[in-house]
Design an enzyme around this catalytic site. Sequence first.
Site, mmCIF file in Angstrom:
data_model
loop_
_atom_site.group_PDB
_atom_site.id
_atom_site.type_symbol
_atom_site.label_atom_id
_atom_site.label_comp_id
_atom_site.label_asym_id
_atom_site.label_seq_id
_atom_site.Cartn_x
_atom_site.Cartn_y
_atom_site.Cartn_z
ATOM 1 N N GLY A 26 0.825 -1.210 0.000
ATOM 2 C CA GLY A 26 0.000 0.000 0.000
ATOM 3 C C GLY A 26 0.851 1.249 0.000
ATOM 4 C CB SER A 27 -0.131 4.746 -0.580
ATOM 5 O OG SER A 27 -1.165 4.871 0.372
ATOM 6 C CB THR A 28 1.114 3.782 4.731
ATOM 7 O OG1 THR A 28 -0.146 4.396 4.438
ATOM 8 C CG2 THR A 28 1.745 4.485 5.926
ATOM 9 N N GLY A 81 0.508 -1.182 6.461
ATOM 10 C CA GLY A 81 -0.538 -0.175 6.626
ATOM 11 C C GLY A 81 -1.846 -0.817 7.054
ATOM 12 C CE LYS A 93 -2.728 -5.372 6.713
ATOM 13 N NZ LYS A 93 -2.379 -4.271 5.775
ATOM 14 N N GLY A 96 -5.950 -2.788 -0.612
ATOM 15 C CA GLY A 96 -5.123 -3.014 -1.803
ATOM 16 C C GLY A 96 -5.230 -4.439 -2.321
ATOM 17 C CD GLU A 102 -1.876 -6.396 3.286
ATOM 18 O OE1 GLU A 102 -1.383 -5.388 2.774
ATOM 19 O OE2 GLU A 102 -3.071 -6.465 3.608
HETATM 20 C C1 5RP Z 1 -3.455 -3.665 1.289
HETATM 21 C C2 5RP Z 1 -3.675 -3.111 2.650
HETATM 22 C C3 5RP Z 1 -3.106 -1.765 2.938
HETATM 23 O O1 5RP Z 1 -2.238 -1.859 4.007
HETATM 24 C C4 5RP Z 1 -4.229 -0.837 3.254
HETATM 25 O O2 5RP Z 1 -5.134 -0.851 2.156
HETATM 26 C C5 5RP Z 1 -3.747 0.574 3.505
HETATM 27 O O3 5RP Z 1 -3.271 1.124 2.325
HETATM 28 P P1 5RP Z 1 -2.692 2.606 2.231
HETATM 29 O O4 5RP Z 1 -1.487 2.649 3.094
HETATM 30 O O5 5RP Z 1 -2.409 2.772 0.766
HETATM 31 O O6 5RP Z 1 -3.773 3.543 2.693
HETATM 32 O O7 5RP Z 1 -4.262 -3.701 3.511
HETATM 33 O O8 5RP Z 1 -4.139 -4.880 1.132
#
Ligand code: 5RP
Length: 221
Positions: A26-28, A81, A93, A96, A102
Amino acid sequence: MESKRVAAEKAVAYVRDGMVVGLGTGSTAYWAIQKIGKRVKEGLRIKTVATSIQSEQLAIELGIPVLSLSEVNAIDVTIDGADEVDGDWNLIKGGGGALLREKIIAASSKELIIVVDESKLAPKLGKFHLPVEIVPFGANLTRQKLHELGCVTSLRTTQNKPFVTDNGNYIVDCDFKEIEQAEELQTSINLIPGVVENGLFIRLAKKVIVGYLDGSVQELN
Ligand code: 5RP
């Protein structure tokens, strides 16, 4: 973006020489992988496992050693994230679509550090629709069973086709409004034939690090 970056970078301070590190998605988590890449260039000696093909590719581009899960016996720390974090640090979660890998990696990590921006903090889970990974065979029937648990379901799509996970499965996003009994719900969901895993992460997070818009960062206690 800044709030995600500061949270992710603070978490990377917990990574030390010799560790096996789980890389989130994910973006974080992206910012955590970037920071780990910098530290590896500066001499940090670690091995990693990735929660998605996307994160694995990013890590390889940055020169971070990535192993397959079959090559490790234990994972020291995973930085990932989340889409929602409640007051007990239970999580949703899978935004993504990487929730299965995960959760496998989180469940085998000595420490799961969750990195989020402040928008992810919620008094109760459920505003973010709960992602559930299901096998394509009988997807409509499995979706119907999920609906019978009391949610509005939608099959995740991309470019008018079902979204396909790294494991070749589909995602159903479930709108439960407010989730009252998260632990019971995750059991009920996973008992449905055709469900592979759901995005509720109960009592898995050991640390939650929150980044704020003003650039400050807080480790929750
Ligand atoms: C992916 C996830 C990500 O950790 C979650 O969607 C958070 O994403 P972001 O940091 O882009 O907001 O669970 O499957």
